[in-house]
Enzyme design. Structure first.
Site, PDB file in Angstrom:
ATOM      1  N   ASP A  97       0.977  -1.257  -0.213  1.00  0.00           N
ATOM      2  CA  ASP A  97       0.003   0.044  -0.138  1.00  0.00           C
ATOM      3  C   ASP A  97       0.955   1.036   0.053  1.00  0.00           C
ATOM      4  O   ASP A  97       2.235   1.095   0.249  1.00  0.00           O
ATOM      5  CB  ASP A  97      -0.884   0.068   1.204  1.00  0.00           C
ATOM      6  CG  ASP A  97      -2.008   0.867   0.950  1.00  0.00           C
ATOM      7  OD1 ASP A  97      -2.022   1.932   0.056  1.00  0.00           O
ATOM      8  OD2 ASP A  97      -3.186   0.674   1.548  1.00  0.00           O
TER       9      ASP A  97
HETATM   10  C1  BGC Z   1      -5.076   3.355  -0.216  1.00  0.00           C
HETATM   11  C2  BGC Z   1      -5.120   2.189  -1.180  1.00  0.00           C
HETATM   12  C3  BGC Z   1      -4.870   2.962  -2.564  1.00  0.00           C
HETATM   13  C4  BGC Z   1      -3.714   3.601  -2.333  1.00  0.00           C
HETATM   14  C5  BGC Z   1      -3.237   4.522  -3.629  1.00  0.00           C
HETATM   15  C6  BGC Z   1      -3.766   4.016  -0.009  1.00  0.00           C
HETATM   16  O1  BGC Z   1      -3.816   5.222   0.842  1.00  0.00           O
HETATM   17  O2  BGC Z   1      -5.055   2.571   1.144  1.00  0.00           O
HETATM   18  O3  BGC Z   1      -6.359   1.406  -1.383  1.00  0.00           O
HETATM   19  O4  BGC Z   1      -5.104   2.163  -3.667  1.00  0.00           O
HETATM   20  O5  BGC Z   1      -3.632   4.794  -1.432  1.00  0.00           O
HETATM   21  O6  BGC Z   1      -3.940   5.584  -3.846  1.00  0.00           O
END
Ligand code: BGC
Length: 721
Positions: free
Chosen positions: A262
């Site tokens: 993530d």
């Molecule tokens: C989220 C993800 C997301 C990523 C990119 C993160 O903060 O938890 O679900 O895909 O950001 O935007």
């Protein structure tokens, strides 16, 4: 640049393109593996490491010298995210207004895996049109608490339903030559402290509740990428958790794709390298000027560690191989802009999902549907009646080509009715009941034949102001399950002014309706229904569509009835989340411990009735085939989700009262009936035995229960194993 590329390299690049052109198969292919080996053989250590970390907000590095482009990702589960360029500021001049699909909880409420596939196809197709290789969805974290701010993006409290819906979605995305990225692996079940939380749960809970959806994504759907969660699991960050990634995901399940962190979830180079992280993506590091991308944990430090002999280069090669595998399957080497964007075909899928997702929770004396020719005026009350949601919620935001609000939908479907609109409340942090607004709503209700209150939760609206009004949003959880902004007072006042009041709940999950549930004529849950949500809602209200959605999550009466809250383990304190309710999540808890929910799992009314008959079981070895008929015994065409639950008679182990192990959505004309056949394998009866550390089947008598919800069992039959 051309003059720097040798002829040999050029020949090699052409070979790649030629190869891609004649190979669209998604199965592992020896010739792909050979190409990858050849590419890896030509790469320097620095070039390999350059592929392991972000190179901009949504891309990871390529190797231009060898014709390897960046890997381009994009959020998110319900549409392709607005363009950010290489940084974090949304571009204003991009052609990025497309299909805004209903959110995850809405998709799951259709209980229709075929729609999951179509949904995935739309996403994959639009992602491809926008030049993306990986779409960062589906999100499938289990709804452990009604308060999780991201429940709207997720699917269900039940691992079986998640497992079925996720396969369609992923196969749909990947059928378009784009990779899905199932997230967030694992136990990201609350947003508060998501970056530091350490989740503790029993092995049985992990295996029975939290892993099955991910296993189905990997084993059944062959997902190409998976995103590690922010939180820790048993003391180690999920994104570089040895047990979860090396032992289970890549070991037991044989995952051959790439583990993507993530954004900003990597915290340690050696752990990430050795425990299976393949790509480190990061939030604002590199954009704020503090670091450059090679400063990422999987950047230059890795080069030094390999050079000093602390890490073998073969570990890096394995990561590069996985990334290249994903790239070969995700059109990364093709520059064609193919696909459609916001097309009629795609919008039709958004429409169909919205129509099948709406759940009719209450319908006193068949108050709904409303006959438009007998209705002169309707008071439409509530800020959610006119609010657009596509850009809400955080990373899952979408720039919708258009978005039909509930009020607009009503006007579209029944234009001859006079609509008296009053917002009734304001969406502002800490806003309470507003007397003047309630009076205005009451006046509108008094002068109308019927009142429709469109309320519920709300998304954080402005990306930069999540904390202002966020309930269903990333990085935040709901403070409680009660209706925000003084809506309970509003609804009670409107019902007193006009007893013909129906309530429409918008939002990402359960909400406490105890203050007025007995007095309203009807209640509908419309979730965040995507660009066509308002039309779908209006068609249900006026009877053009017979509602067929069923709850994918239990609605407790009050928050304290929900297991994680009853045991005081949500939100977690001291950054340690102990999942003390174990396997008793959702209806597994309510049914076993005999707690009356407000609306049970699997529940949803229809404008017709369905009759279940003739349940028969045929056993063959460990397998059981259940057959039963469902008949539309009412007067209108309708859809039913026939559900099958397994119950163990006289169990000697601790287990849930019943577990969903099969379902089928069927559509029937009045008087029509259909035989539903559900095959149950050994996995329908097994539990995870912690003493033996393996799945086990308890001998004895089992009961198969079928019906229209977890609390509406129409037929039962027993057999022994
Ligand atoms: C989220 C993800 C997301 C990523 C990119 C993160 O903060 O938890 O679900 O895909 O950001 O935007």
């Amino acid at each position: 640049m051309l003059n720097r590329i040798s002829l040999r390299t050029l020949a090699f690049i052409f070979a790649i393109f030629g190869f891609i052109a004649c190979n669209s198969d998604t199965k592992p292919d020896n010739s792909v593996e050979e190409k990858i080996s050849e590419l890896i053989g030509k790469m320097t250590l620095e070039e390999k490491v350059g592929m392991l970390h972000a190179n901009s907000s949504f891309t990871s590095g390529g190797v231009p010298r060898l014709g390897i482009p960046e890997l381009i990702t994009s959020d998110g589960p319900q549409g392709v995210r607005p363009e950010h360029g290489r940084g974090w500021n949304a571009l204003t001049n991009a052609n990025d207004s497309g299909t805004y699909l209903p959110v995850g909880i809405a998709l799951a409420s259709t209980w229709n895996p075929e729609l999951g596939y179509k949904y995935g196809e739309v996403l994959g197709n639009e992602a491809k049109y926008r030049g993306k290789n990986v779409i960062l969805g589906p999100g499938i974290n289990i709804m452990r608490s009604p308060l999780n701010g991201r429940n709207f993006e997720y699917q269900s409290e039940d691992p079986f339903l998640v497992s079925k819906m996720v396969v369609g979605y992923i196969k749909g995305v990947q059928s378009q030559g784009v990779s899905a990225c199932v997230k967030h692996f694992i136990a990201n079940n609350q947003e508060f402290h998501r970056n530091t939380l350490d989740v503790q749960m029993s092995e049985r809970t992990l295996r029975e509740i939290y892993l099955p959806g991910f296993k189905a994504a990997v084993v059944d759907a062959e997902v190409n990428t998976i995103m590690g969660a922010y939180n820790k699991f048993h003391g180690q960050y999920c994104t570089h958790n040895k047990y979860l990634i090396n032992d289970i995901l890549k070991g037991e399940w044989g995952f051959k794709g790439a583990v993507i962190s993530d954004w900003g979830a990597v915290h340690n180079t050696e752990e990430a390298i050795m425990n299976g992280t393949d790509i480190e993506m990061g939030s604002d590091i590199g954009v704020l000027g503090k670091f450059s991308y090679p400063d990422f944990y999987l950047g230059d430090t890795v080069v030094s560690l390999v050079k000093s002999g602390k890490i073998s280069e073969s570990v890096i090669d394995d990561k590069v191989r996985r990334i290249l595998r994903v790239m070969f399957k995700s059109s990364a080497f093709s520059k064609e802009s193919i696909g459609e964007y916001g097309s009629e075909k795609h919008i039709n899928v958004a429409k169909q999902v919205a129509e099948e997702s709406i759940v009719l929770l209450k319908n006193d004396q068949n108050f709904l549907p409303i006959n438009p020719s007998e209705t002169k005026s309707i008071a439409v009350i509530g800020a959610n009646a006119t609010r657009k949601n596509a850009m809400g919620g955080g990373s899952s935001q979408v720039k919708a080509l258009y978005e039909i609000t509930p009020l607009q939908g009503l006007k579209n479907v029944a234009p001859n009715i006079v609509y008296n609109y009053a917002p009734g409340y304001t969406i502002e942090r800490a806003a309470t009941a507003n007397k003047a607004m309630i009076s205005e709503a009451v006046e509108a209700a008094k002068k109308s034949d019927i009142a429709i209150v469109v309320g519920g939760w709300t998304h954080g609206f402005d990306y930069n102001k999540w904390s202002d009004n966020a309930y269903d949003a990333e990085d935040t959880d709901k403070p409680d399950m009660k209706m925000p902004f003084g809506q309970d007072e509003l609804i009670k006042a409107v019902i007193s002014a006009n007893p013909n009041t129906i309530v429409v709940l918008v939002g990402g999950g359960p909400i406490d309706v105890t203050q007025w549930v007995g007095n309203t004529k009807a209640i509908l849950s419309a979730w965040y229904g995507g660009m066509e949500g308002g039309n779908a809602l209006a068609k249900v209200i006026f009877g053009e569509i017979n509602p067929s959605g069923k709850l994918s999550v239990t609605f407790p009466k009050v928050l304290e009835d929900s297991p994680a809250h009853k045991l005081d383990s949500f939100p977690a304190e001291n950054d340690e989340a102990k999942y003390t309710e174990g396997i008793f999540v959702g209806y597994r808890y309510f049914d076993t411990y005999k707690v009356e929910p407000q609306f049970p799992f699997g529940y949803g009314l229809s404008y017709t009735q369905f009759q279940y008959d003739d349940l028969s079981l045929v056993k063959s070895g460990d397998n059981v085939t259940a057959k039963f008929t469902v008949r539309n015994s009412g007067k209108v065409f309708g859809g039913e989700v026939a559900q099958l639950y397994v119950h163990k008679n006289n169990t000697e182990i601790i287990r849930a009262e019943k577990e969903l192990k099969g379902f089928e959505k069927i559509f029937l004309k009045p008087s029509e009936s259909k035989t539903v056949t559900i095959q149950l394998g050994k996995d329908a009866f097994q539990y995870f035995d912690e003493k033996k550390n393996e799945w086990s089947v308890e001998a004895g008598e089992y009961e198969i229960q079928v019906g229209g919800s977890s609390r509406d069992i129409a037929q039962k039959a027993a057999f022994s194993l």
